[in-house]
Design an enzyme around this catalytic site. Sequence first.
Site, PDB file in Angstrom:
ATOM      1  N   GLY A 127       0.797  -1.232   0.000  1.00 18.43           N
ATOM      2  CA  GLY A 127       0.000   0.000   0.000  1.00 18.43           C
ATOM      3  C   GLY A 127       0.825   1.276   0.000  1.00 18.43           C
ATOM      4  NE  ARG A 177      -2.970   9.084  -8.794  1.00 13.43           N
ATOM      5  CZ  ARG A 177      -2.922   7.956  -9.478  1.00 13.43           C
ATOM      6  NH1 ARG A 177      -1.981   7.767 -10.394  1.00 13.43           N
ATOM      7  NH2 ARG A 177      -3.809   7.008  -9.279  1.00 13.43           N
ATOM      8  CG  ASP A 260      -4.586  -2.100 -14.430  1.00  8.93           C
ATOM      9  OD1 ASP A 260      -4.239  -2.805 -15.401  1.00  8.93           O
ATOM     10  OD2 ASP A 260      -3.804  -1.782 -13.514  1.00  8.93           O
TER      11      ASP A 260
HETATM   12  P1  AMP Z   1       0.193  -0.440 -11.506  1.00  9.29           P
HETATM   13  O1  AMP Z   1       0.709  -1.365 -12.550  1.00  9.29           O
HETATM   14  O2  AMP Z   1       1.279   0.281 -10.728  1.00  9.29           O
HETATM   15  O3  AMP Z   1      -0.781   0.528 -12.061  1.00  9.29           O
HETATM   16  O4  AMP Z   1      -0.540  -1.306 -10.405  1.00  9.29           O
HETATM   17  C1  AMP Z   1      -1.335  -2.420 -10.700  1.00  9.29           C
HETATM   18  C2  AMP Z   1      -2.125  -2.810  -9.475  1.00  9.29           C
HETATM   19  O5  AMP Z   1      -1.263  -3.093  -8.383  1.00  9.29           O
HETATM   20  C3  AMP Z   1      -3.083  -1.753  -8.978  1.00  9.29           C
HETATM   21  O6  AMP Z   1      -4.217  -2.420  -8.487  1.00  9.29           O
HETATM   22  C4  AMP Z   1      -2.320  -1.104  -7.862  1.00  9.29           C
HETATM   23  O7  AMP Z   1      -3.155  -0.501  -6.904  1.00  9.29           O
HETATM   24  C5  AMP Z   1      -1.590  -2.282  -7.266  1.00  9.29           C
HETATM   25  N1  AMP Z   1      -0.350  -1.900  -6.583  1.00  9.29           N
HETATM   26  C6  AMP Z   1       0.821  -1.503  -7.143  1.00  9.29           C
HETATM   27  N2  AMP Z   1       1.733  -1.262  -6.189  1.00  9.29           N
HETATM   28  C7  AMP Z   1       1.141  -1.485  -4.998  1.00  9.29           C
HETATM   29  C8  AMP Z   1       1.556  -1.410  -3.633  1.00  9.29           C
HETATM   30  N3  AMP Z   1       2.784  -1.053  -3.297  1.00  9.29           N
HETATM   31  N4  AMP Z   1       0.654  -1.734  -2.681  1.00  9.29           N
HETATM   32  C9  AMP Z   1      -0.588  -2.108  -3.006  1.00  9.29           C
HETATM   33  N5  AMP Z   1      -1.044  -2.209  -4.256  1.00  9.29           N
HETATM   34  C10 AMP Z   1      -0.193  -1.905  -5.252  1.00  9.29           C
HETATM   35 MG    MG Z   2      -2.274   1.456 -12.039  1.00 10.24          MG
END
Ligand code: AMP
Ligand code: MG
Length: 496
Positions: A127, A177, A260
């Site tokens: 998180g 953001r 996403d």
């Molecule tokens: P992203 O590719 O960074 O857009 O993330 C893909 C998914 O992973 C999304 O659902 C993000 O919220 C989740 N995510 C990425 N990094 C973290 C993190 N450090 N803690 C929790 N969720 C994460």
């Molecule tokens: Mg993302």
Amino acid sequence: MTVDTLDQLRLDNSFAALPKAFYTRLEPQPLTAPRLLHANEQAGALIGLSRQALHSDAFLRVVSGQQPLPGGQTLASVYSGHQFGVWAGQLGDGRAHLLGEVVGPQGNWELQLKGAGMTPYSRMADGRAVLRSSVREYLASEAMHGLGIPTTRALALVVSDDPVMRETVETAAIVTRMSPSFVRFGSFEHWSSRRQPEELRILADYVIDKFYPACREAQGGVAGPEGALLRLLAEVTRRTALLMADWQAVGFCHGVMNTDNMSILGLTLDYGPYGFMDAFRLDHICNHSDSEGRYAWNRQPSVALWNLYRLGGSLHALVPDVDALRSVLDGYEATFTRAFHQRMAAKLGLHDWRIDDEPLLDDLLRLMHDNRADFTLTFRRLADAVRGQAQGFQDLFIDRDAALAWYERLAARHAQDGAAGDAQARAAAMDAVNPLYILRNHLAEQAIQAAKAGSAEDIDILLGLLRDPYTEQPGREAYAALPPDWAGGIEVSCSS
Ligand code: AMP
Ligand code: MG
């Protein structure tokens, strides 16, 4: 009108008014001893926050996750998505907290904390967001805005000494953001994959009513709810095509174009392992985690269409007419190509794009690729060549003769292009569309190192340049220069 305290903001919280299944209400997990590293007065002005408000203790408490936004309903939203071409199932705001939607003097803006702790959608992750990636997101969203490219914005950057485990131990940060909406293609995929057409319809109605009300008007097209959905898809398709043309024209690689991370408003969303190219390669990959090069520069436009197909596929549950959906998506290519050509014509100093400009552009890109010429400076220095000094342009190429020979073809084309006026006017017009300053990886890296030492000075300087990247500022030559050798060693990956 600006206000000095957060409790004077007017809130709407329209997303929170959706059914409970769309999100989880929760509290952020604050950082220990948070410090405001930077507040963005320009973003603050969009929601009517004064400078004083941005530097108040109450503001820091909100943007560090210690206190809710007065009147806001904090939540994490659920979505799903395709990652690297593969269905990934449920994802969601794993480290994002929506604080609320402010009704500002310049429209409605949702405020979201990125990195404020775990949510039900965190899966195996913590998180948190590290300082490094937070500085990069903060800078990039403002740089994109300065380039005139649709993007989410950044309001505040908060840092702390809280440790975060990545490849090494780093420290935690939170970016606040702002966006009219953080709804993604994956928000739609979520409900269609679960075969919950009711929720899908509610989401689509929400997006149409709030952001695309004109889609309700039939104007000779398909009437009723199906028509509105087709027009929604058409408008998202159009905006996404324009966004891709914008990205391509500045040498931007997003790095993680998963569904996403695709905004339903056609904004640049989720800055992770992005890169503005230095040395040009047609198949440049900015993300070290992208071993196959799925999101290479020259693949971005077609990947965006692939993603739009996933969005269109989701809407199929509400629009049975597959041919109608497909024919909307068929419009993508022409919209993208026209917009890309328009932007490239302007970059080359051409009044309009002609069909036989295609080989001229292709040959330039090929030459840049073969010579690893710097993307930004190649276009910027073309204006100098128009002013009669082609040296600087040639200097960017190992094969200087080939560069000059190509430039002579462009000059011949300029000679036929009377409408663009004399050389000085043409060069000035080129400078107005070819940025001098760009958020190069090494510039972001310098700002990160300074931020680690507690200084926001580099962020300030960079924002000052990137907000108006077309205008040369005296004394800032270093920020417009080719990257130093060490820049080649910077690796950006999905780790953030
Ligand atoms: P992203 O590719 O960074 O857009 O993330 C893909 C998914 O992973 C999304 O659902 C993000 O919220 C989740 N995510 C990425 N990094 C973290 C993190 N450090 N803690 C929790 N969720 C994460
Ligand atoms: Mg993302």
